[in-house]
Design a protein around this motif. Structure first.
Motif, PDB file in Angstrom:
ATOM      1  N   LEU A  28      -2.112   1.142  -5.420  1.00 33.27           N
ATOM      2  CA  LEU A  28      -2.304  -0.273  -5.108  1.00 33.27           C
ATOM      3  C   LEU A  28      -3.689  -0.783  -5.506  1.00 33.27           C
ATOM      4  O   LEU A  28      -3.796  -1.773  -6.237  1.00 33.27           O
ATOM      5  CB  LEU A  28      -2.027  -0.527  -3.620  1.00 33.27           C
ATOM      6  N   PRO A  29      -4.793  -0.165  -5.060  1.00 32.75           N
ATOM      7  CA  PRO A  29      -6.099  -0.663  -5.500  1.00 32.75           C
ATOM      8  C   PRO A  29      -6.314  -0.512  -7.001  1.00 32.75           C
ATOM      9  O   PRO A  29      -7.031  -1.315  -7.612  1.00 32.75           O
ATOM     10  CB  PRO A  29      -7.099   0.180  -4.698  1.00 32.75           C
ATOM     11  N   ARG A  32      -4.633  -3.582  -8.572  1.00 33.26           N
ATOM     12  CA  ARG A  32      -5.289  -4.848  -8.261  1.00 33.26           C
ATOM     13  C   ARG A  32      -6.700  -4.928  -8.838  1.00 33.26           C
ATOM     14  O   ARG A  32      -7.097  -5.970  -9.352  1.00 33.26           O
ATOM     15  CB  ARG A  32      -5.323  -5.061  -6.743  1.00 33.26           C
ATOM     16  N   THR A  38      -2.576  -8.540  -9.659  1.00 32.74           N
ATOM     17  CA  THR A  38      -2.697  -8.876  -8.240  1.00 32.74           C
ATOM     18  C   THR A  38      -1.406  -9.394  -7.618  1.00 32.74           C
ATOM     19  O   THR A  38      -1.401  -9.812  -6.459  1.00 32.74           O
ATOM     20  CB  THR A  38      -3.806  -9.933  -8.049  1.00 32.74           C
ATOM     21  N   LYS A  41       0.932  -6.957  -3.471  1.00 32.45           N
ATOM     22  CA  LYS A  41       0.093  -7.357  -2.342  1.00 32.45           C
ATOM     23  C   LYS A  41      -0.296  -6.194  -1.441  1.00 32.45           C
ATOM     24  O   LYS A  41       0.430  -5.211  -1.322  1.00 32.45           O
ATOM     25  CB  LYS A  41       0.807  -8.423  -1.496  1.00 32.45           C
ATOM     26  N   TYR A  42      -1.443  -6.335  -0.802  1.00 37.84           N
ATOM     27  CA  TYR A  42      -1.895  -5.387   0.207  1.00 37.84           C
ATOM     28  C   TYR A  42      -1.520  -5.949   1.578  1.00 37.84           C
ATOM     29  O   TYR A  42      -2.037  -6.980   1.996  1.00 37.84           O
ATOM     30  CB  TYR A  42      -3.403  -5.197   0.123  1.00 37.84           C
ATOM     31  N   GLY A  45      -0.940  -1.430   4.479  1.00 34.04           N
ATOM     32  CA  GLY A  45      -1.682  -0.293   3.956  1.00 34.04           C
ATOM     33  C   GLY A  45      -1.129   1.054   4.362  1.00 34.04           C
ATOM     34  O   GLY A  45      -1.689   2.094   3.995  1.00 34.04           O
ATOM     35  N   CYS A  52       3.710  -4.151  -0.976  1.00 36.65           N
ATOM     36  CA  CYS A  52       3.134  -3.524  -2.176  1.00 36.65           C
ATOM     37  C   CYS A  52       4.181  -2.787  -3.007  1.00 36.65           C
ATOM     38  O   CYS A  52       3.830  -1.951  -3.844  1.00 36.65           O
ATOM     39  CB  CYS A  52       2.024  -2.557  -1.772  1.00 36.65           C
ATOM     40  N   ASN A  72       6.050   2.538  -2.166  1.00 35.12           N
ATOM     41  CA  ASN A  72       4.933   1.782  -1.618  1.00 35.12           C
ATOM     42  C   ASN A  72       3.675   2.165  -2.386  1.00 35.12           C
ATOM     43  O   ASN A  72       3.214   3.298  -2.316  1.00 35.12           O
ATOM     44  CB  ASN A  72       4.742   2.094  -0.133  1.00 35.12           C
ATOM     45  N   CYS A  74       0.713   1.452  -1.828  1.00 35.12           N
ATOM     46  CA  CYS A  74      -0.436   1.764  -0.971  1.00 35.12           C
ATOM     47  C   CYS A  74      -0.492   3.234  -0.599  1.00 35.12           C
ATOM     48  O   CYS A  74      -1.540   3.739  -0.189  1.00 35.12           O
ATOM     49  CB  CYS A  74      -0.405   0.904   0.298  1.00 35.12           C
ATOM     50  N   LYS A 276      -5.846   7.809   5.901  1.00 34.20           N
ATOM     51  CA  LYS A 276      -6.271   6.404   5.963  1.00 34.20           C
ATOM     52  C   LYS A 276      -6.616   5.944   7.372  1.00 34.20           C
ATOM     53  O   LYS A 276      -7.634   5.272   7.592  1.00 34.20           O
ATOM     54  CB  LYS A 276      -5.168   5.506   5.391  1.00 34.20           C
TER      55      LYS A 276
END
Length: 483
Positions: A28-29, A32, A38, A41-42, A45, A52, A72, A74, A276
């Protein structure tokens, strides 16, 4: 440059080559921040909301097939994407070219309000259509089970997606050609006489048709890579973490022997949230990649053996096929497992999480472990010393030293026995939602009657979510046996 550090995959049809990969980075990061995509979406998490969602496609050189599945982003480590094709919402349609039929229908059916969850909804539906161009309503609702929306109440989203189903329309079944909207059903009153206002928001004839031939193809370069790849362990080193991806069972066992405390990660749905949200750190992570022995499927008259590397979604499909072929009396455990698998998490998590990971993680609210334990399942383990088998029992779930895996051992497969005549297995689960929610309490129950079905011969009941570990109701079972 160390050749094992190079990561190659595709995003929306474009080749991505990373020379130095941070093993701690999730997809994900990376999408983005690195690729500036982009649209993904986040949200939460932690794999719980589906905002995502992207589609990951993998080619299997053994079966010559391509598997498309939603994940997912994330929770998806960037290192796990070697040789895959990733499709995001930007890769299927946009306002600069043209909308994809999924995007168009959700928009015209008023299936979006704030729009934050919409890209995830679109990608879940898109992944379903890549596998099933004309899905059933059950497949549709199952595909969207891992996507949460705070605005729409889901009805317009389902209405939009139902237009792809074989039986389209508001109620899926029309008696004598009459729609339920005109019969005062679903909380809608009948239209007054003379009122010419149409209750329909759209005309299906105006929609862009779904044309599977116009979708992005799986990159031929990745097929060639998979066919000709050297069976060599890949290593990605970061500042704090090292990611090791063995590609043979022998190498996996050797790596586990050298790093006994390193977790084996398949879908990252257990280790990822722990890292996380709980601050857990692993300096070394072992991630098996395309090891055939971890994806074994074998069946004999005594039971079914499933590789520990199979995803929960693959396990669900396998059990559906087995239940259809075997007599009902032999499939009691399989049917109970299917009941939980249809509601366990969402489609994205089931496509990522592995059977072995679900078992070994032994979460307090595990849906499958109580059932597997009462079903007398057997775990097949392997280490440099050799093979070993242990029962998946209450003692294993409590991590008793004499009934647990040794640090150097790898779970290779699980054998689930067939049920016997006069044996019955039941699954129970209570959660805040029917789908995509952790269980508050769950249970696996198995009873075997003597011939004739009037005297209890064996009884096993295990509960999850009611204590520090999965607990067996031993006293109750012992007092009921013989009654």
């Amino acid at each position: 440059m160390d050749p094992l550090q190079q990561l190659i995959f595709f995003v929306n049809g474009r080749k991505v080559v990373e020379q130095h990969v941070d093993p701690e980075m999730m997809l994900l990061p990376y999408l983005r921040k690195n690729l500036r995509l982009t649209g993904t979406k986040y949200g939460c998490g932690g794999g719980g909301c589906g905002a995502c969602t992207v589609m990951v496609s993998r080619y299997n050189p053994s079966t010559k097939t391509i598997r498309h599945h939603p994940v997912n982003a994330c929770l998806t480590p960037i290192c796990s994407l070697y040789g895959t094709a990733v499709t995001t919402v930007e890769g299927i349609g946009s306002t600069t070219t043209r909308l994809h039929p999924v995007q168009e229908r959700i928009a015209k059916c008023h299936g979006t309000q704030c729009g934050f969850c919409t890209p995830g909804m679109v990608m879940s539906m898109y992944a379903l259509l890549r596998n099933h161009p004309e899905p059933t309503l059950d497949q549709l609702t199952d595909a969207l089970g891992g996507n949460l929306c705070r605005c729409t109440g889901y009805r317009p989203i389902i209405d939009a997606c139902k237009t792809f189903c074989k039986a389209s329309g508001c109620c899926q079944s029309r008696e004598n050609g009459a729609c339920c909207l005109n019969q005062g059903i679903n909380g809608l009153a009948e239209l007054p006489e003379g009122d010419e206002t149409s209750p329909e928001l759209y005309s299906e004839e105006e929609f862009l048709p779904l044309d599977p031939t116009q979708e992005l193809i799986f990159p031929p370069e990745l097929m060639i890579m998979a066919e000709k790849q050297q069976l060599k362990t890949r290593v990605f080193r970061g500042d704090r973490m090292t990611w090791i991806s063995p590609v043979t069972l022998k190498e996996l066992v050797e790596v586990k022997f050298k790093h006994p405390q390193a977790p084996i990660v398949m879908g990252n749905t257990s280790v990822g949230p722990a890292v996380k949200f709980k601050g857990v750190f692993h300096p070394i992570i072992i991630s098996p990649d395309r090891i055939e022995e971890l994806c074994v499927i074998s069946q004999d008259r005594d039971g079914l053996t499933l590789g520990a590397g199979l995803s929960l979604d693959q396990v669900k499909d396998i059990l559906v096929a087995v239940v259809q072929k075997l007599p009902e009396e032999k499939t009691q455990t399989y049917r109970a497992l299917l009941k939980h698998l249809r509601t366990l998490a969402g489609s994205q998590i089931r496509n990522m999480a592995s059977l072995g990971g679900h078992i070994v993680s032994r979460h307090l609210d595990s849906d499958l472990n109580p059932l597997l334990a009462v079903g007398n399942c057997t775990l097949h383990l392997l280490s440099t010393v050799g093979e070993r088998q242990i029962p998946l029992s209450e003692q294993f779930l409590r991590k008793c030293p004499d009934a647990d895996l040794k640090p150097q051992e790898v779970l290779v497969s699980v054998t689930i026995p067939c049920s016997r005549k006069w044996e019955f297995v039941s699954a129970f689960r209570q959660a805040q939602r029917h789908q995509n929610a952790l269980a508050i309490v769950n249970s696996g129950m198995r009873v075997l009657f003597r011939e004739g079905g009037d005297i209890i011969k064996e009884l096993s009941i295990l509960y999850g979510g009611v204590g520090a570990t999965t607990i067996g109701a031993k006293n109750s079972c012992q007092k009921l046996i013989g009654r």
